[in-house]
Design a protein around this motif. Sequence first.
Motif, PDB file in Angstrom:
ATOM      1  N   GLY A  77     -98.837 -15.987  53.823  1.00 46.71           N
ATOM      2  CA  GLY A  77    -100.033 -15.928  53.215  1.00 46.71           C
ATOM      3  C   GLY A  77    -100.606 -14.441  53.030  1.00 46.71           C
ATOM      4  O   GLY A  77     -99.948 -13.459  53.424  1.00 46.71           O
ATOM      5  N   VAL A  78    -101.772 -14.239  52.930  1.00 45.82           N
ATOM      6  CA  VAL A  78    -102.273 -12.929  52.753  1.00 45.82           C
ATOM      7  C   VAL A  78    -103.249 -12.630  54.033  1.00 45.82           C
ATOM      8  O   VAL A  78    -104.221 -13.428  54.108  1.00 45.82           O
TER       9      VAL A  78
ATOM     10  N   LYS B 182    -106.225 -10.466  55.374  1.00 51.14           N
ATOM     11  CA  LYS B 182    -107.387  -9.349  54.850  1.00 51.14           C
ATOM     12  C   LYS B 182    -107.893  -8.927  56.134  1.00 51.14           C
ATOM     13  O   LYS B 182    -108.391  -9.712  56.863  1.00 51.14           O
TER      14      LYS B 182
ATOM     15  N   THR C 120    -105.253  -5.446  52.992  1.00 51.36           N
ATOM     16  CA  THR C 120    -104.392  -6.680  52.790  1.00 51.36           C
ATOM     17  C   THR C 120    -102.953  -6.633  53.063  1.00 51.36           C
ATOM     18  O   THR C 120    -102.255  -5.668  52.590  1.00 51.36           O
ATOM     19  N   LEU C 121    -102.173  -7.706  53.801  1.00 50.65           N
ATOM     20  CA  LEU C 121    -100.976  -7.579  54.074  1.00 50.65           C
ATOM     21  C   LEU C 121    -100.185  -9.052  53.597  1.00 50.65           C
ATOM     22  O   LEU C 121    -101.050 -10.412  53.802  1.00 50.65           O
ATOM     23  N   ILE C 122     -99.347  -8.951  53.051  1.00 49.23           N
ATOM     24  CA  ILE C 122     -98.836 -10.309  52.437  1.00 49.23           C
ATOM     25  C   ILE C 122     -97.343 -10.734  53.281  1.00 49.23           C
ATOM     26  O   ILE C 122     -96.571  -9.937  53.801  1.00 49.23           O
TER      27      ILE C 122
ATOM     28  N   TYR D 297     -99.041  -2.636  60.537  1.00 50.20           N
ATOM     29  CA  TYR D 297     -99.672  -1.892  59.632  1.00 50.20           C
ATOM     30  C   TYR D 297    -100.280  -0.674  60.439  1.00 50.20           C
ATOM     31  O   TYR D 297    -100.786  -0.634  61.395  1.00 50.20           O
TER      32      TYR D 297
END
Length: 220
Positions: A148-149, A151, A168-170, A180
Motif C-alpha cells: 500500500g502507501v 504517508k 509518500t512511499l509505495i 527513506y
Amino acid sequence: MAVSPASIAGQSCGAELTVTYTATFHVVPDQGTHTVQFAYTINNGRSEQLASLQFLPGQATKTFSFSWHGSLPLDHTAPGLGGVLVTSPNQLISTPVKPAGLCTPAPFRVTSVTMSVNPGTIAGLHCGTNLTVTYTATFHIAPESMGGVIKFGYTVDNGRSGGDNTQTLIVGPGTTTQTYSFTWSGALPADHTFPEPGGVLVSSPNVVRSPLVGPSGQCS
C-alpha cells in the motif's frame, strides 16, 4: 487421497501450518505377503520421496500419511498438490489433492520505524564547516500484506516542524522493510544548535512515531 485441513480459507497469510496428506491403498487381497513401492510428492511432482508398504495375507487397504509444514505464502504457491505414484507391483498414479481456498493477506500497517544518521558524530569538525547530514528512516511493515502507501512527515529540527513535509512511499506486496532518506545541510554553528535530531511521523496507514536521532558530539 485425502488432505487435512480440507481448506485454508480464513487462515492468515504468513501463518504456520501443517498439512497432512493421506493416501489409502486398495489392493486385491490374497494369502501372500506383498510390498507396494511408491513415491509421494507434496508439490505436484516437482520432487518426490520414496516409500513402501507391506500388505499381510488378507489385507485389502492400508494408509500412508505425509505432510507439508511452513508459512502460508502471500503468492499462494503452497501448500501444493500432494499424491503418490505406485511403481510396484504395478504402476498407478493417484489424483493429487491440496487444501481448498486461499489464505488472507495480513492488513497493511507499519509496525515500527528505526532511524540512522550519517555522519554519526561531528566531533573533531571545526565550527563553520559546511556539512550535509543524512537521516535514514527504515519502515518496518507487517509481513504477508498486499502492500500500500505510507504517508508521513519528517523533521530535522527535533520535531519543531515536520508536518509540512508530507511524503509518500509505495510498498509492494510482501515487502517488510522500506527506507527513506532526507538531509540537513549548513554550516556548523558555534552555538551547537545544529544539526538537530531528525525523525519521521507516519500518519497512514496507521500512526507511528520514530525515535529522533542526530550526530553526537560538537564542533570545535
